[in-house]
Motif scaffolding. Structure first.
Motif, PDB file in Angstrom:
ATOM      1  N   GLN A  58       0.852  -1.196   0.000  1.00 29.00           N
ATOM      2  CA  GLN A  58       0.000   0.000   0.000  1.00 29.00           C
ATOM      3  C   GLN A  58       0.886   1.243   0.000  1.00 29.00           C
ATOM      4  O   GLN A  58       1.869   1.310   0.738  1.00 29.00           O
ATOM      5  CB  GLN A  58      -0.945   0.031   1.207  1.00 29.00           C
ATOM      6  N   ASN A 112      -0.504   7.643   2.222  1.00 28.45           N
ATOM      7  CA  ASN A 112      -1.830   8.251   2.040  1.00 28.45           C
ATOM      8  C   ASN A 112      -1.877   9.289   0.920  1.00 28.45           C
ATOM      9  O   ASN A 112      -2.846   9.368   0.191  1.00 28.45           O
ATOM     10  CB  ASN A 112      -2.284   8.917   3.336  1.00 28.45           C
ATOM     11  N   PHE A 155     -11.364   6.758  -0.122  1.00 34.06           N
ATOM     12  CA  PHE A 155     -11.257   7.625   1.058  1.00 34.06           C
ATOM     13  C   PHE A 155     -12.366   8.668   0.963  1.00 34.06           C
ATOM     14  O   PHE A 155     -12.279   9.604   0.157  1.00 34.06           O
ATOM     15  CB  PHE A 155      -9.888   8.324   1.093  1.00 34.06           C
ATOM     16  N   LYS A 173     -12.033   8.440   6.909  1.00 37.12           N
ATOM     17  CA  LYS A 173     -10.633   8.020   6.685  1.00 37.12           C
ATOM     18  C   LYS A 173      -9.961   8.053   8.045  1.00 37.12           C
ATOM     19  O   LYS A 173      -9.800   9.135   8.617  1.00 37.12           O
ATOM     20  CB  LYS A 173      -9.947   8.974   5.697  1.00 37.12           C
ATOM     21  N   ASN A 174      -9.632   6.876   8.575  1.00 38.54           N
ATOM     22  CA  ASN A 174      -9.199   6.782   9.979  1.00 38.54           C
ATOM     23  C   ASN A 174     -10.236   7.503  10.853  1.00 38.54           C
ATOM     24  O   ASN A 174      -9.867   8.237  11.769  1.00 38.54           O
ATOM     25  CB  ASN A 174      -7.810   7.384  10.202  1.00 38.54           C
ATOM     26  N   ASN A 233     -12.070   3.990   4.958  1.00 37.50           N
ATOM     27  CA  ASN A 233     -10.822   3.496   5.553  1.00 37.50           C
ATOM     28  C   ASN A 233     -10.868   3.611   7.071  1.00 37.50           C
ATOM     29  O   ASN A 233     -11.098   4.701   7.613  1.00 37.50           O
ATOM     30  CB  ASN A 233      -9.627   4.304   5.034  1.00 37.50           C
ATOM     31  N   GLU A 234     -10.633   2.484   7.718  1.00 37.46           N
ATOM     32  CA  GLU A 234     -10.622   2.451   9.199  1.00 37.46           C
ATOM     33  C   GLU A 234     -11.738   3.316   9.766  1.00 37.46           C
ATOM     34  O   GLU A 234     -11.495   4.342  10.413  1.00 37.46           O
ATOM     35  CB  GLU A 234      -9.258   2.856   9.752  1.00 37.46           C
ATOM     36  N   ASN A 258     -11.602  -2.294   6.303  1.00 33.21           N
ATOM     37  CA  ASN A 258     -10.436  -2.554   7.150  1.00 33.21           C
ATOM     38  C   ASN A 258     -10.660  -1.992   8.553  1.00 33.21           C
ATOM     39  O   ASN A 258     -11.336  -0.981   8.733  1.00 33.21           O
ATOM     40  CB  ASN A 258      -9.164  -1.975   6.512  1.00 33.21           C
ATOM     41  N   ASP A 291      -5.961  -4.335  10.070  1.00 34.41           N
ATOM     42  CA  ASP A 291      -4.776  -3.495   9.817  1.00 34.41           C
ATOM     43  C   ASP A 291      -3.831  -3.710  10.995  1.00 34.41           C
ATOM     44  O   ASP A 291      -4.128  -3.277  12.120  1.00 34.41           O
ATOM     45  CB  ASP A 291      -5.161  -2.013   9.750  1.00 34.41           C
ATOM     46  N   TYR A 327      -0.751  -3.181  13.224  1.00 35.60           N
ATOM     47  CA  TYR A 327       0.347  -2.297  13.633  1.00 35.60           C
ATOM     48  C   TYR A 327       0.739  -2.589  15.069  1.00 35.60           C
ATOM     49  O   TYR A 327       1.030  -1.702  15.846  1.00 35.60           O
ATOM     50  CB  TYR A 327      -0.062  -0.827  13.481  1.00 35.60           C
ATOM     51  N   GLU A 345      -3.291  -4.051   5.454  1.00 32.78           N
ATOM     52  CA  GLU A 345      -2.222  -3.195   5.959  1.00 32.78           C
ATOM     53  C   GLU A 345      -1.507  -3.953   7.066  1.00 32.78           C
ATOM     54  O   GLU A 345      -2.139  -4.531   7.947  1.00 32.78           O
ATOM     55  CB  GLU A 345      -2.780  -1.903   6.586  1.00 32.78           C
ATOM     56  N   PHE A 400       2.227  -1.558   4.577  1.00 35.12           N
ATOM     57  CA  PHE A 400       1.764  -0.180   4.328  1.00 35.12           C
ATOM     58  C   PHE A 400       2.957   0.777   4.209  1.00 35.12           C
ATOM     59  O   PHE A 400       3.910   0.696   4.993  1.00 35.12           O
ATOM     60  CB  PHE A 400       0.869   0.303   5.473  1.00 35.12           C
ATOM     61  N   ASN A 445       6.008   6.015   8.403  1.00 35.73           N
ATOM     62  CA  ASN A 445       5.069   6.088   9.525  1.00 35.73           C
ATOM     63  C   ASN A 445       5.585   5.393  10.793  1.00 35.73           C
ATOM     64  O   ASN A 445       4.787   4.900  11.579  1.00 35.73           O
ATOM     65  CB  ASN A 445       3.681   5.566   9.110  1.00 35.73           C
ATOM     66  N   LEU A 494       4.799   3.189  13.794  1.00 36.29           N
ATOM     67  CA  LEU A 494       3.943   2.078  13.365  1.00 36.29           C
ATOM     68  C   LEU A 494       4.726   1.132  12.460  1.00 36.29           C
ATOM     69  O   LEU A 494       4.636  -0.077  12.569  1.00 36.29           O
ATOM     70  CB  LEU A 494       2.709   2.598  12.636  1.00 36.29           C
TER      71      LEU A 494
HETATM   72  C1  N0T Z   1      -3.475   3.341   9.103  1.00 32.63           C
HETATM   73  C2  N0T Z   1      -2.187   3.983   8.586  1.00 32.63           C
HETATM   74  C3  N0T Z   1      -2.637   5.000   7.565  1.00 32.63           C
HETATM   75  C4  N0T Z   1      -2.355   4.865  19.772  1.00 32.63           C
HETATM   76  C5  N0T Z   1      -1.234   4.579   9.558  1.00 32.63           C
HETATM   77  C6  N0T Z   1      -3.321   3.041  11.504  1.00 32.63           C
HETATM   78  C7  N0T Z   1      -3.741   4.242   6.894  1.00 32.63           C
HETATM   79  C8  N0T Z   1      -4.537   3.775   8.078  1.00 32.63           C
HETATM   80  N1  N0T Z   1      -3.892   3.729  10.413  1.00 32.63           N
HETATM   81  O1  N0T Z   1      -0.058   4.988   8.884  1.00 32.63           O
HETATM   82  O2  N0T Z   1      -3.122   6.182   8.122  1.00 32.63           O
HETATM   83  O3  N0T Z   1      -4.517   4.990   6.004  1.00 32.63           O
HETATM   84  O4  N0T Z   1      -5.451   2.779   7.691  1.00 32.63           O
HETATM   85  C9  N0T Z   1      -3.857   3.581  12.794  1.00 32.63           C
HETATM   86  C10 N0T Z   1      -3.056   3.077  13.943  1.00 32.63           C
HETATM   87  C11 N0T Z   1      -3.200   4.034  15.097  1.00 32.63           C
HETATM   88  C12 N0T Z   1      -2.379   3.605  16.274  1.00 32.63           C
HETATM   89  C13 N0T Z   1      -2.550   4.567  17.399  1.00 32.63           C
HETATM   90  C14 N0T Z   1      -1.986   4.027  18.649  1.00 32.63           C
END
Ligand code: N0T
Length: 529
Positions: free
Chosen positions: A39, A42, A105, A109-110, A179-180, A256, A297, A299, A324, A349, A358, A361
């Protein structure tokens, strides 16, 4: 398996998800396909960024790119549409032999409205934000208003119409509406319209689907009522948009999830309330039948959590896809268990050279070590191609990644057990005490994984990296079970196995050791009488 290239000019059958006996396949050009994705960042949804995308995808042997298309970009003025970026993307993806997953999006988006056009963002009476419990405005758009839904849907339908007219060869293989989604900080809209519905009964459709007794939201869902409510209305909203898009062109569509702790009941105000987290997937299924799957997703670097997420989304009614995952090297090993669970796709991602990272993450930078972590695995899957996709659809498969504690992982397939061990040299046993026993450099690193498919009762196809794979006899298996033959080989362009050499001697005496070369090995087990 006959495979037509992404550049085929004629129309091909529209991609779709097929499910059989608990296995799923993403059908592309009429046959199962495994998405080896990447991916982009953004803001790489503009022509100027694309030259920074293709070299990274080629470098990791990806066959698919996931790219956003923003509502603000295609409908900057209401009713005036501009799909020039989509066309540029289609043209370049075809030239670079990549398939596309488009990310719409739009309203969320998030969870935020950042990608809506200005005429949406700035008009809070026509497109209302949610209200917090205290009556003040929340940042997220509310899922409760037809005006917002209709506007988003109209633009999405135009996008799908563009694809119907300009992508007969199905370069775009899947679409992710929004998205999210969900809402952070406030679990739902507390505005008057929402409150009235919240005080009323849970729709019978939902209680029935969940096997729950009828009642109000609080009666049926207790502590999770606000979140269940926002999940239902968000899923209805997106389900309606997806259905309208599918009526134009029925591409597979997925949503997602920004994930919550897999071992706890989420705090409705801490989680992105409304999104397709694993514990509310059933609400999504009932609310949005046009959505083919919910997807995680990832992370979270804890192996225990990642294992739990993968299992939670690999369901008989939900194909596993990882749209992701962080692009730091340590996440790459989770490709193996993802494939072992029969996933239709995987995508780190942030895979472009636009200079954005990012971290924390994902990766701090895309250096060679980081890219190789993904590239070595994708290269093995590029080699096997659709043979793997078909195996994952029809045969038992299993995979493992080195867990944080380094404990071995093992499974049983019929008469045989397959065990993955980590952090060992290629030769020798742990109880060898006559030579120095300094562990290999990767012993303390978060690397290592493997995947296996059972071709027939006694035959397996296996690969991996930084792993020792042992085949043994399962309880109740033959008395004199043994590894009869291990062939390293490859698949020709028709998907037929070609043996290159036999592994024997040191290469099999201490298990099958894959370090930095995930080659394919065909193992035949047997027993003498
Ligand atoms: C993901 C990506 C992009 C307190 C992050 C993860 C993508 C989205 N978001 O780079 O924004 O578009 O789907 C969110 C993880 C938040 C963790 C916060 C921890």
């Amino acid at each position: 398996l006959a495979v037509s290239p992404a550049s085929a000019q004629s129309g091909t059958p529209v991609p779709h998800i097929e499910t059989r006996g608990g296995h799923h396949a993403l059908i592309v050009d009429g046959a199962p396909f495994t998405m080896l994705g990447g991916q982009v960042n953004n803001s790489s949804n503009y022509a100027v960024a694309l030259p920074d995308v293709w070299p990274v995808l080629d470098r990791i042997h990806a066959n698919t790119v996931e790219v956003p298309v923003a509502w603000q970009q295609v409908e900057p003025e209401e009713g005036k549409f501009d799909f020039s970026f989509v066309q540029t993307l289609l043209d370049q993806a075809r030239a670079h032999d990549k398939r596309i997953v488009l990310l719409w999006f739009a309203t969320w988006k998030n969870t935020a409205p950042g990608y809506t056009p200005d005429w949406v963002k700035l008009d809070n009476s026509r497109f209302p934000r949610m209200k917090k419990r205290d009556g003040s405005d929340h940042y997220a758009l509310s899922p409760m208003f037809r005006s917002t839904l209709e506007a988003d849907k109209r633009a999405f339908v135009r996008l799908m119409t563009y694809l119907k007219e300009h992508d007969p060869q199905n370069t775009v293989i899947m679409v992710q509406p929004e998205n999210e989604v969900g809402s952070y900080g406030s679990p739902r809209d507390f505005g008057a319209k929402a409150q009235k519905l919240f005080d009323g009964p849970v729709p019978a459709e939902l209680t029935k689907a969940l096997g729950k007794k009828p009642g109000t939201w609080s009666q049926v869902f207790g502590d999770q009522a606000d979140r269940a409510f926002n999940t239902w209305y968000t899923a209805r909203y997106i389900g309606e948009i997806a259905a309208a898009g599918k009526a134009v062109k029925p591409l597979p569509m997925y949503v997602n999830a920004a994930l919550a702790d897999p071992f706890k009941v989420p705090d409705p105000s801490g989680v992105s309330s409304g999104g397709p987290q694993q514990d509310v997937l059933d609400i999504w299924k009932a609310a949005a039948p046009a959505i083919d799957l919910g997807a995680p997703d990832i992370y979270d670097r804890k192996s225990k959590d990642v294992e739990a997420y993968l299992k939670a989304y690999a369901r008989p009614d939900n194909a596993l896809m990882v749209p992701e995952i962080g692009n730091a090297a340590e996440y790459a090993r989770y490709f193996w268990p993802t494939m072992g669970l029969g996933a239709i796709g995987f995508s780190p991602f942030g895979m472009d050279a636009t200079g954005y990272f990012n971290y924390p993450l994902g990766a701090r930078k895309l250096d060679d070590e980081t890219l190789d972590a993904f590239a070595s695995k994708y290269a093995a899957f590029e080699q096997i191609g659709r043979v793997w996709s078909k195996l994952a659809f029809t045969r038992p498969t299993w995979g493992a990644a080195k867990p944080d504690d380094g404990a071995e992982r093992s499974t049983t397939m019929g008469d045989w057990t397959i065990t993955a061990q980590w952090g060992q040299w290629q030769m020798g046993e742990a109880d060898w005490d006559f030579l120095p026993q300094e562990p290999p450099p990767w012993a303390d690193e978060p690397v290592g994984g493997m995947v296996v498919a059972q071709l027939s009762p006694n035959q397996f196809l296996v690969t991996g990296d930084h792993v020792r794979v042992r085949f043994g006899t399962a309880k109740g298996g033959p008395k004199h079970g043994m590894l009869v033959r291990a062939e390293e080989g490859h698949f020709d362009k028709d998907g037929v196995w070609v043996m290159d050499r036999v592994w024997n001697g040191d290469q099999t005496d201490y298990g099958l050791n894959f370090i930095d070369r995930p080659v394919w090995v065909k193992v035949t087990m047997g027993s003498y009488r």
